[in-house]
Design a protein around this motif. Structure first.
Motif, short mmCIF file in Angstrom:
data_model
loop_
_atom_site.label_atom_id
_atom_site.label_comp_id
_atom_site.label_asym_id
_atom_site.label_seq_id
_atom_site.Cartn_x
_atom_site.Cartn_y
_atom_site.Cartn_z
N VAL A 170 9.36 -3.66 -15.09
CA VAL A 170 8.13 -3.07 -14.54
C VAL A 170 8.36 -1.68 -13.92
CG1 VAL A 170 7.09 -5.32 -14.11
CG2 VAL A 170 8.41 -4.21 -12.29
N SER A 171 9.57 -1.15 -14.09
CA SER A 171 9.82 0.20 -13.55
C SER A 171 8.89 1.22 -14.22
CB SER A 171 11.28 0.58 -13.74
OG SER A 171 11.63 0.57 -15.12
N SER A 172 8.50 0.95 -15.47
CA SER A 172 7.56 1.86 -16.15
C SER A 172 6.19 1.84 -15.47
CB SER A 172 7.43 1.48 -17.63
OG SER A 172 6.99 0.13 -17.74
N ALA A 173 5.83 0.67 -14.96
CA ALA A 173 4.55 0.56 -14.24
C ALA A 173 4.61 1.37 -12.96
CB ALA A 173 4.24 -0.90 -13.94
N ARG A 174 5.77 1.45 -12.37
CA ARG A 174 5.92 2.25 -11.16
C ARG A 174 5.61 3.71 -11.46
NH1 ARG A 174 9.56 5.22 -8.09
NH2 ARG A 174 9.40 4.80 -5.84
N GLU A 175 6.05 4.18 -12.62
CA GLU A 175 5.76 5.56 -13.00
C GLU A 175 4.25 5.77 -13.17
OE1 GLU A 175 7.98 7.94 -13.01
OE2 GLU A 175 9.44 6.42 -12.36
N VAL A 176 3.57 4.77 -13.74
CA VAL A 176 2.10 4.87 -13.87
C VAL A 176 1.45 4.95 -12.50
CG1 VAL A 176 0.03 3.70 -14.70
CG2 VAL A 176 2.13 3.64 -16.07
N ALA A 177 1.94 4.15 -11.58
CA ALA A 177 1.38 4.15 -10.23
C ALA A 177 1.56 5.50 -9.56
CB ALA A 177 2.03 3.05 -9.40
N LEU A 178 2.72 6.11 -9.75
CA LEU A 178 2.98 7.40 -9.10
C LEU A 178 2.13 8.51 -9.70
CD1 LEU A 178 6.88 7.19 -8.75
CD2 LEU A 178 5.14 6.87 -6.97
N ARG A 179 1.73 8.37 -10.97
CA ARG A 179 0.93 9.41 -11.63
C ARG A 179 -0.57 9.22 -11.43
NH1 ARG A 179 4.31 8.20 -16.10
NH2 ARG A 179 2.49 7.23 -17.11
N SER A 180 -0.97 8.11 -10.83
CA SER A 180 -2.40 7.81 -10.71
C SER A 180 -2.77 7.52 -9.26
CB SER A 180 -2.77 6.61 -11.59
OG SER A 180 -2.06 5.46 -11.17
N GLU A 181 -4.07 7.55 -9.00
CA GLU A 181 -4.59 7.23 -7.68
C GLU A 181 -5.24 5.84 -7.72
OE1 GLU A 181 -4.39 8.99 -4.91
OE2 GLU A 181 -3.28 10.61 -5.88
N PRO A 182 -5.30 5.16 -6.58
CA PRO A 182 -6.04 3.89 -6.56
C PRO A 182 -7.47 4.14 -6.99
CG PRO A 182 -4.78 4.18 -4.53
CD PRO A 182 -4.71 5.49 -5.27
N PRO A 183 -8.04 3.28 -7.82
CA PRO A 183 -9.42 3.49 -8.26
C PRO A 183 -10.39 3.43 -7.09
CG PRO A 183 -8.64 1.31 -8.89
CD PRO A 183 -7.45 2.06 -8.37
N ARG A 184 -11.53 4.10 -7.25
CA ARG A 184 -12.52 4.12 -6.20
C ARG A 184 -12.97 2.70 -5.88
NH1 ARG A 184 -17.35 8.30 -6.77
NH2 ARG A 184 -15.50 9.64 -6.64
N GLY A 185 -13.07 2.41 -4.59
CA GLY A 185 -13.45 1.06 -4.18
C GLY A 185 -12.32 0.07 -4.21
N ALA A 186 -11.09 0.56 -4.38
CA ALA A 186 -9.94 -0.35 -4.50
C ALA A 186 -9.68 -1.11 -3.21
CB ALA A 186 -8.69 0.43 -4.91
N GLY A 187 -10.15 -0.58 -2.09
CA GLY A 187 -9.92 -1.26 -0.82
C GLY A 187 -10.88 -2.40 -0.57
N GLY A 188 -11.74 -2.68 -1.51
CA GLY A 188 -12.70 -3.75 -1.32
C GLY A 188 -12.06 -5.12 -1.40
N ARG A 189 -12.94 -6.14 -1.27
CA ARG A 189 -12.43 -7.50 -1.19
C ARG A 189 -12.11 -8.09 -2.57
NH1 ARG A 189 -17.23 -8.79 3.14
NH2 ARG A 189 -16.37 -7.53 4.82
N LYS A 190 -12.64 -7.47 -3.63
CA LYS A 190 -12.34 -7.92 -4.99
C LYS A 190 -11.37 -6.94 -5.64
CE LYS A 190 -14.49 -9.20 -9.36
NZ LYS A 190 -15.77 -9.31 -10.11
N ALA A 191 -10.30 -7.47 -6.21
CA ALA A 191 -9.29 -6.60 -6.82
C ALA A 191 -9.92 -5.84 -7.99
CB ALA A 191 -8.12 -7.44 -7.30
N PRO A 192 -9.87 -4.49 -7.96
CA PRO A 192 -10.48 -3.70 -9.04
C PRO A 192 -9.49 -3.50 -10.18
CG PRO A 192 -9.65 -2.25 -7.37
CD PRO A 192 -9.31 -3.65 -6.91
#
Length: 327
Positions: A170-192
């Motif tokens: 999953v180290s490749s997923a870490r690279e995706v996370a570093l290149r992207s921002e949390p989606p809008r509304g990600a802090g809500g109660r339902k996982a976006p």
């Protein structure tokens, strides 16, 4: 009396009797009215404070308020002379109005009982902790190698080895996370939907399970203490929650973490800021709810006292015969 006139008189009796039910007994034999009495209708004294309350409630002049109360008293006196207040339907309506007035008075009494106490504030805060006293939360995606119940040491060691392989994958997923921002509304109660979470899940599922089960999924935000940021009471395993809270930034990966469910690899997607409302502001926000709670408690105490004073009268068997029992 015609049926229509009787209905009008009964309605007048209802309004007037309710308005005057709580009046004190009249002063007998007084040649002049006492200072606190605005008018006298037959044997009924009309207090000055009643006129004041009607004036304030209906936004009319004191003279109009006095005339309205006097009119009600005249109707009430005539209705009582004719015995209309004894009609069962009128009695039921009077009881209902008085009951509502009693509940309103209970609410007024508790509202004037002082500010929200510390104990009341704690209880209200616990009910609304997400809005008033929410700790920092951690939204994650994880993969867990499930351990069967009673797993031996060899099985646990194998599960840990698979988790290590998942972390590498999953180290490749870490690279995706570093290149992207949390989606809008990600802090809500339902996982976006989150591209980093999708990449993590895809990579984790590509690792051979070697006879065990791998579950990969995004998770709702959780506090370091394991409480899920959700109105429903839900908690995560404390070992998992502490590991999630130890991750500092989006894309950070945990070492394999063993919980009651298996061996996890966790990636942080987002830190949800805390929301702590200052105590005095919190006290103001919950006041209406606390007053309603006080009123309900006062009502319960009153009902309990009335039940203790209730008496069982003859005729209960006859009354029970009126109750339909379904087979």
């Amino acid at each position: 009396m015609s049926r229509g006139r009787r209905a009008i008189a009964a309605a007048a009796c209802l309004c007037a009797c309710v308005a005057l039910a709580a009046l004190p007994p009249p002063a007998r034999g007084a040649l002049t009215l006492p200072p606190d009495v605005a008018a006298r209708v037959g044997a009924v004294d009309i207090p000055v404070d009643l006129i004041a309350r009607v004036t304030a409630a209906q936004h009319i002049s004191p003279a109009r308020a006095r005339d309205a109360v006097v009119r009600d008293a005249l109707f009430a006196g005539e209705a009582r002379e004719r015995g209309l207040e004894q009609a069962p339907d009128v009695q039921r309506e009077i009881s209902a109005v008085l009951a509502r007035r009693l509940l309103h008075r209970l609410h007024e009494d508790v509202a004037s009982a002082g500010p929200v106490s510390d104990d009341e504030l704690r209880a209200a805060t616990e009910r609304h902790w997400l809005d008033l006293d929410r700790p920092e939360g951690y939204r994650t995606v994880h993969a867990v190698v499930r351990l069967p119940e009673g797993a031996d040491a060899a099985t646990r060691e194998k599960a840990t080895g698979i988790a290590v392989a998942i972390r590498t994958a999953v180290s490749s997923a870490r690279e995706v996370a570093l290149r992207s921002e949390p989606p809008r509304g990600a802090g809500g109660r339902k996982a976006p939907a989150d591209p980093a979470a999708d990449a993590f899940i895809s990579a984790a599922k590509s690792v051979p399970a070697d006879g065990l089960e791998i579950v990969a999924q995004p998770l709702p935000p959780v506090t370091a203490a394991g409480r899920v940021l959700s109105p429903e009471p839900q908690r995560f395993d404390p070992d998992f929650s502490r590991a999630a809270a130890s991750l500092a930034a989006r894309g950070d990966l945990s070492a394999p973490v063993t919980s009651a469910f298996g061996v996890h690899v966790i990636m942080l997607l987002e830190r949800i800021p805390e929301r702590i409302v200052p105590v005095e502001e919190r006290r103001r926000l919950v006041r209406d709810e606390v007053v309603a709670d006080r009123a309900r408690a006062a009502q319960s105490r009153l009902l309990e006292a009335l039940r203790r004073e209730a008496m069982v009268v003859d005729g209960a068997d006859a009354s029970l015969e009126l109750v339909r029992i379904e087979p």
